[in-house]
Scaffold this motif. Sequence first.
Motif, mmCIF file in Angstrom:
data_model
loop_
_atom_site.group_PDB
_atom_site.id
_atom_site.type_symbol
_atom_site.label_atom_id
_atom_site.label_comp_id
_atom_site.label_asym_id
_atom_site.label_seq_id
_atom_site.Cartn_x
_atom_site.Cartn_y
_atom_site.Cartn_z
ATOM 1 N N ASP A 29 0.952 -0.585 0.257
ATOM 2 C CA ASP A 29 -0.005 0.068 -0.005
ATOM 3 C C ASP A 29 0.661 1.812 0.332
ATOM 4 O OD1 ASP A 29 -1.388 1.569 0.460
ATOM 5 O OD2 ASP A 29 -2.677 1.306 2.375
ATOM 6 N N LYS A 30 0.685 2.301 -0.493
ATOM 7 C CA LYS A 30 1.428 2.937 -1.395
ATOM 8 C C LYS A 30 1.628 3.975 -0.137
ATOM 9 C CE LYS A 30 3.242 6.651 -4.057
ATOM 10 N NZ LYS A 30 4.129 7.286 -3.549
ATOM 11 N N GLU A 31 0.103 4.404 0.341
ATOM 12 C CA GLU A 31 0.006 5.324 1.713
ATOM 13 C C GLU A 31 0.569 4.686 2.661
ATOM 14 O OE1 GLU A 31 -4.335 7.129 3.477
ATOM 15 O OE2 GLU A 31 -4.525 5.586 2.248
ATOM 16 N N ASP B 222 4.424 5.356 2.464
ATOM 17 C CA ASP B 222 4.474 6.963 3.096
ATOM 18 C C ASP B 222 4.320 7.482 3.694
ATOM 19 O OD1 ASP B 222 4.254 8.050 0.390
ATOM 20 O OD2 ASP B 222 2.105 8.028 -0.308
#
Length: 123
Positions: free
Chosen positions: A91-93, A96
């Motif tokens: 999950d890119k979130e 981040d």
Amino acid sequence: MTHPVDVHVGKRVRHRRWLVGMTQQQLAERVGIKFQQIQKYETGANRVSASRLWDIADALEVPVSFFFEGLSTEDSGTPVHDGVPADLFGDKEALDLVRSYYAIPENQRRRLFELARVLSDVA
């Protein structure tokens, strides 16, 4: 048809690249290939040779074994351990969030961690 191991290795390449904040182009330049090839590796469309995987591991500063971690669990779906999906870094979130967390000074980071722990206990 893609092989599950190739897909897993590709995901691990992408996750590590995201975690260190590197673009496909930057990784490709460090390895000496075109960025399109990195795209194909990351999707599992192309199998990564042993020597290329060695170069990628060197560029991403991880041991080659990193790309195979969690392989047996991923084959049977996306298991959950203590409420956290095994493929959390897919999950890119989430990536981040981890990157931002470690950008916070250590003393403030500890306080934020304690706050998150308290909030998760309440939920």
